[in-house]
Write an enzyme that holds these catalytic residues in place. Structure first.
Site, PDB file in Angstrom:
ATOM      1  N   SER A  22       1.891  -6.546  -4.322  1.00 45.65           N
ATOM      2  CA  SER A  22       0.708  -6.031  -4.989  1.00 45.65           C
ATOM      3  C   SER A  22       1.029  -5.602  -6.409  1.00 45.65           C
ATOM      4  O   SER A  22       2.129  -5.129  -6.698  1.00 45.65           O
ATOM      5  CB  SER A  22       0.144  -4.832  -4.225  1.00 45.65           C
ATOM      6  OG  SER A  22      -0.894  -4.191  -4.944  1.00 45.65           O
ATOM      7  N   TYR A  48       0.401   3.477  -0.326  1.00 45.24           N
ATOM      8  CA  TYR A  48       0.307   2.023  -0.442  1.00 45.24           C
ATOM      9  C   TYR A  48       1.189   1.492  -1.563  1.00 45.24           C
ATOM     10  O   TYR A  48       1.963   0.545  -1.374  1.00 45.24           O
ATOM     11  CB  TYR A  48      -1.148   1.626  -0.689  1.00 45.24           C
ATOM     12  CG  TYR A  48      -1.354   0.139  -0.860  1.00 45.24           C
ATOM     13  CD1 TYR A  48      -1.274  -0.715   0.238  1.00 45.24           C
ATOM     14  CD2 TYR A  48      -1.647  -0.413  -2.111  1.00 45.24           C
ATOM     15  CE1 TYR A  48      -1.464  -2.080   0.084  1.00 45.24           C
ATOM     16  CE2 TYR A  48      -1.846  -1.765  -2.264  1.00 45.24           C
ATOM     17  CZ  TYR A  48      -1.751  -2.604  -1.165  1.00 45.24           C
ATOM     18  OH  TYR A  48      -1.937  -3.960  -1.313  1.00 45.24           O
TER      19      TYR A  48
END
Length: 292
Positions: free
Chosen positions: A136, A150
């Site tokens: 990501s 995250y």
């Protein structure tokens, strides 16, 4: 080359579901996996080149080894492993504590490594293959309130993919680290993913504003997941936008990713310039370590 066999985790929606469609459209074969088969049973029988397999990436090393062996037995090989399965937990670090981090890492980090480790013996025996790691842009943007669980898991994934790429290169195995920015997928549903347990009064305003900010973005992301997965297939197959280009190792996806990674590199370069005397002034003076 004969059609490749792709093992793709996390195919219920979003990137995974779009990748299945993209791969099949190119004539390759797909083993689509999910923690539960119910969400992907609609794919059953849609293509002769598609098989479904139950695979929970948090099931532990031994169970995952057995499931990967079942996958490999379907067509006798696995050429491309796509670690797409993931979860997203948002929240303030002090409120979530280590329990939330462990929950996040169980899927995004430990599950990814267990699946990869189960596949590597087959790729080595074939003297080749490709491992796609879906990371990501968040690995580059940790200075974001609420992103700690995250973002840190994806930073770990980033580092693992980089190390893996040099460890397995000797076996003719390629690693592609895909780092998308904000895409319109179902993984982030703020109301379900934002931790509000253990609220600390001092953070009440911060939490409220942060939760509202994330909720406003849900469903309004710029990124098109179908286009993103077409780019991934291009790179793996050396077609389209990737034709004639060397293996990239990294694939950043999205305008936000372009902007944020450039900004982070600028911050680090400016830091090194400003603090160069300190950074380079802490070594032993009378030894030559070959660093110039």
């Amino acid at each position: 080359m004969a059609s490749r066999v792709w093992l793709i985790t996390g195919t219920t929606s979003g990137f995974g579901r779009n990748l299945v469609s993209s791969v099949l459209a190119r004539g390759d074969r797909v083993i689509a996996t999910s923690r539960n088969l119910d969400p992907i049973e609609d794919l059953e029988g849609t293509s002769d080149n598609l098989r479904l397999l139950q695979l929970d990436v948090t099931a532990g090393e031994e169970i995952i080894k057995c499931r990967v062996a079942d996958a490999r037995a379907i067509w006798g090989r696995i050429d491309v492993v796509v670690n797409n399965a993931g979860s997203c937990y948002l929240g303030l670090l002090e409120e979530g504590g280590s329990a939330l981090l462990r929950k996040q890492y169980e899927v995004n980090v430990f599950g990814l490594l267990d699946v990869t480790s189960a596949c590597l013996p087959y790729l080595r025996a074939q003297n080749g293959g490709t491992i796609v790691v879906v990371g990501s842009r968040s690995a580059w943007t940790a200075e974001t309130i609420g992103l700690g669980p995250y973002g840190s898991s994806k930073a770990a994934v980033h580092a693992l993919a980089e190390t893996l790429s040099v460890e397995v290169a000797q076996f003719n195995i390629r690693v592609l680290l895909v780092e998308p920015s904000a895409f319109r997928t179902r993984m982030v549903r703020t109301a379900d993913n934002y931790n509000t347990q253990n609220p600390i009064a001092a953070y009440d305003d911060t939490r409220r504003e942060n939760l509202s900010s994330y909720s406003a973005r849900d469903g309004a992301q710029m990124g098109d997941p179908a286009k993103a997965m077409e780019a991934v297939v291009d790179v793996v197959r050396g077609e389209g936008a990737a034709k004639g280009k060397p293996w990239p190792r990294y694939l950043l996806l999205g305008k936000d990713a372009d902007r944020d990674v450039r900004a982070k590199c600028k911050i680090m370069t400016e830091h090194l310039d400003e603090w160069r005397e300190v950074v380079t002034g802490v070594d032993f003076e009378d030894e030559d370590f070959g660093v110039h």
